[in-house]
Design a protein around this motif. Structure first.
Motif, PDB file in Angstrom:
ATOM      1  N   ASN A  19      17.488  10.647  17.964  1.00 48.49           N
ATOM      2  CA  ASN A  19      16.438  11.455  18.590  1.00 48.49           C
ATOM      3  C   ASN A  19      16.427  12.904  18.131  1.00 48.49           C
ATOM      4  O   ASN A  19      15.360  13.504  17.954  1.00 48.49           O
ATOM      5  CB  ASN A  19      16.570  11.382  20.112  1.00 48.49           C
ATOM      6  N   GLU A  20      17.609  13.477  17.948  1.00 51.17           N
ATOM      7  CA  GLU A  20      17.676  14.878  17.520  1.00 51.17           C
ATOM      8  C   GLU A  20      16.998  15.067  16.172  1.00 51.17           C
ATOM      9  O   GLU A  20      16.261  16.042  15.952  1.00 51.17           O
ATOM     10  CB  GLU A  20      19.135  15.331  17.451  1.00 51.17           C
ATOM     11  N   ALA A  21      17.231  14.124  15.261  1.00 52.02           N
ATOM     12  CA  ALA A  21      16.624  14.206  13.937  1.00 52.02           C
ATOM     13  C   ALA A  21      15.106  14.076  14.025  1.00 52.02           C
ATOM     14  O   ALA A  21      14.356  14.814  13.371  1.00 52.02           O
ATOM     15  CB  ALA A  21      17.204  13.120  13.032  1.00 52.02           C
ATOM     16  N   TYR A  22      14.647  13.127  14.834  1.00 54.27           N
ATOM     17  CA  TYR A  22      13.206  12.912  15.009  1.00 54.27           C
ATOM     18  C   TYR A  22      12.529  14.154  15.563  1.00 54.27           C
ATOM     19  O   TYR A  22      11.462  14.584  15.092  1.00 54.27           O
ATOM     20  CB  TYR A  22      12.961  11.727  15.940  1.00 54.27           C
ATOM     21  N   GLU A  23      13.143  14.751  16.594  1.00 52.83           N
ATOM     22  CA  GLU A  23      12.550  15.923  17.227  1.00 52.83           C
ATOM     23  C   GLU A  23      12.497  17.104  16.262  1.00 52.83           C
ATOM     24  O   GLU A  23      11.513  17.854  16.233  1.00 52.83           O
ATOM     25  CB  GLU A  23      13.329  16.294  18.489  1.00 52.83           C
ATOM     26  N   GLU A  24      13.553  17.285  15.481  1.00 58.31           N
ATOM     27  CA  GLU A  24      13.566  18.362  14.487  1.00 58.31           C
ATOM     28  C   GLU A  24      12.452  18.153  13.460  1.00 58.31           C
ATOM     29  O   GLU A  24      11.774  19.102  13.051  1.00 58.31           O
ATOM     30  CB  GLU A  24      14.922  18.423  13.780  1.00 58.31           C
ATOM     31  N   LEU A  25      12.258  16.904  13.040  1.00 59.15           N
ATOM     32  CA  LEU A  25      11.212  16.595  12.073  1.00 59.15           C
ATOM     33  C   LEU A  25       9.831  16.897  12.648  1.00 59.15           C
ATOM     34  O   LEU A  25       8.990  17.531  11.996  1.00 59.15           O
ATOM     35  CB  LEU A  25      11.297  15.120  11.667  1.00 59.15           C
ATOM     36  N   ILE A  26       9.581  16.475  13.886  1.00 57.54           N
ATOM     37  CA  ILE A  26       8.278  16.691  14.513  1.00 57.54           C
ATOM     38  C   ILE A  26       7.970  18.181  14.628  1.00 57.54           C
ATOM     39  O   ILE A  26       6.861  18.634  14.331  1.00 57.54           O
ATOM     40  CB  ILE A  26       8.237  16.019  15.903  1.00 57.54           C
ATOM     41  N   LYS A  72       7.127   0.252  14.920  1.00 55.50           N
ATOM     42  CA  LYS A  72       7.951   1.015  15.860  1.00 55.50           C
ATOM     43  C   LYS A  72       7.068   1.575  16.958  1.00 55.50           C
ATOM     44  O   LYS A  72       6.000   2.132  16.689  1.00 55.50           O
ATOM     45  CB  LYS A  72       8.669   2.164  15.149  1.00 55.50           C
ATOM     46  N   LEU A  73       7.520   1.430  18.205  1.00 56.15           N
ATOM     47  CA  LEU A  73       6.852   2.039  19.358  1.00 56.15           C
ATOM     48  C   LEU A  73       7.940   2.432  20.343  1.00 56.15           C
ATOM     49  O   LEU A  73       8.630   1.569  20.880  1.00 56.15           O
ATOM     50  CB  LEU A  73       5.870   1.064  20.011  1.00 56.15           C
ATOM     51  N   GLU A  74       8.111   3.726  20.546  1.00 57.08           N
ATOM     52  CA  GLU A  74       9.188   4.214  21.413  1.00 57.08           C
ATOM     53  C   GLU A  74       8.722   5.424  22.210  1.00 57.08           C
ATOM     54  O   GLU A  74       8.129   6.352  21.638  1.00 57.08           O
ATOM     55  CB  GLU A  74      10.412   4.585  20.567  1.00 57.08           C
ATOM     56  N   SER A  75       8.970   5.424  23.481  1.00 62.01           N
ATOM     57  CA  SER A  75       8.584   6.559  24.320  1.00 62.01           C
ATOM     58  C   SER A  75       9.720   7.562  24.404  1.00 62.01           C
ATOM     59  O   SER A  75      10.893   7.196  24.435  1.00 62.01           O
ATOM     60  CB  SER A  75       8.216   6.081  25.731  1.00 62.01           C
ATOM     61  N   ARG A  76       9.363   8.849  24.437  1.00 64.87           N
ATOM     62  CA  ARG A  76      10.326   9.937  24.573  1.00 64.87           C
ATOM     63  C   ARG A  76       9.744  10.999  25.509  1.00 64.87           C
ATOM     64  O   ARG A  76       8.547  11.283  25.459  1.00 64.87           O
ATOM     65  CB  ARG A  76      10.615  10.582  23.216  1.00 64.87           C
TER      66      ARG A  76
END
Length: 273
Positions: free
Chosen positions: A63-70, A221-225
């Motif tokens: 998640n940390e990587a995804y959030e940084e990318l976004i 992929k489908l994921e809620s955050r």
């Protein structure tokens, strides 16, 4: 003067990220960073290219990587799926029966949790799998071992105490090549990563997903955050297979009517597994 281009990655020399880069981009230079934040900052200011691990087949989304990318605004240009073979690594002269403490990246510790529990090891998380191996060298203590790749068996300073210690044999990590530069524009782009924030109305998420279905678009992929700073509001990571940009335009137009936001993270070639 060295004119080779540099690709940044999170970790240190000997990490799985570097192993993948050496395989896929042997003619490039590699720049290690300690954190995803540092990686993103380096890519935006210096390199233009970075490799980011975003998902593991055992531990799930990073998640940390995804959030940084976004948050970065950088684009995805390629994805790779890399086999992970975790090993327990000690110093020469160590024995698995005498190991009491294991250090590694939190994801690696999670992926090997059954092995760790079986041996009743204490755990210490560090920023990188390869870094944990050099940490035991620095501590010079035979009761401490690291979890990292089996490629360290070629280093005479270390001893592989046990191989294949992941919870599941089929252990893969998905990496994304990100930045401002597309290294291979000739490849067919057939996958898209995105973030969707649905309207705060009953049935809005279902309406959004129905649009994908109506257009015959396959979701991978489908994921809620949760949305940070907005309690009880959620965003959705959505990956889907699509090559046709006309259909993509139709998708975006229809989603704009039933969602708050739909953000594209990249259109890129799907990884060959």
């Amino acid at each position: 003067m060295n004119n080779k281009q540099t690709i940044a990655y999170q970790g240190s020399s000997g990490s799985y990220s570097e192993e993948l880069l050496k395989k896929e981009y042997p003619d490039y230079l590699y720049h290690p960073t300690e954190t995803f934040t540092e990686l993103i900052a380096y890519v935006k200011s210096d390199s233009g290219i970075g490799l980011l691990p975003v998902e593991n087949s055992i531990a799930g989304t990073v998640n940390e990587a995804y959030e940084e990318l976004i948050d970065s605004g950088l684009k995805i240009f390629a994805e790779y799926v890399h086999r992970i073979n975790h090993s327990l690594i000690g110093l020469v002269g160590s024995n698995i029966a005498n190991i009491t403490n294991v250090i590694s990246h939190p994801q690696a510790l999670q992926q090997c949790s059954k092995f760790i529990k079986k041996h009743k090891f204490r755990i210490t998380p560090v920023f990188d799998t390869a870094g944990s191996v050099f940490e035991i060298l620095e501590q010079n203590e035979l009761t401490i071992a690291a979890i990292a790749g089996e490629h360290f068996e070629s280093d005479e300073r270390f001893l592989i105490l046990e191989k294949n210690i992941s919870n599941h044999e089929e252990n893969y990590t998905r990496f994304l090549l990100i930045g401002d530069i597309d290294l291979d524009q000739k490849q067919v782009k057939n996958k898209i990563s995105s973030v969707l924030i649905s309207d705060d109305k009953p049935g809005s998420l279902l309406q959004s997903l129905n649009i994908f279905s109506d257009l015959d678009i396959n979701l991978t992929k489908l994921e809620s955050r949760p949305i940070l700073g907005r309690p009880w509001e959620y965003k959705f990571y959505i990956d889907y297979e699509l090559e046709n940009l006309e259909k993509q335009s139709e998708l975006e137009e229809k989603l704009s009517k039933v969602s708050k936001e739909f953000k594209l993270l990249g259109h890129y070639p799907k990884a060959i597994q």
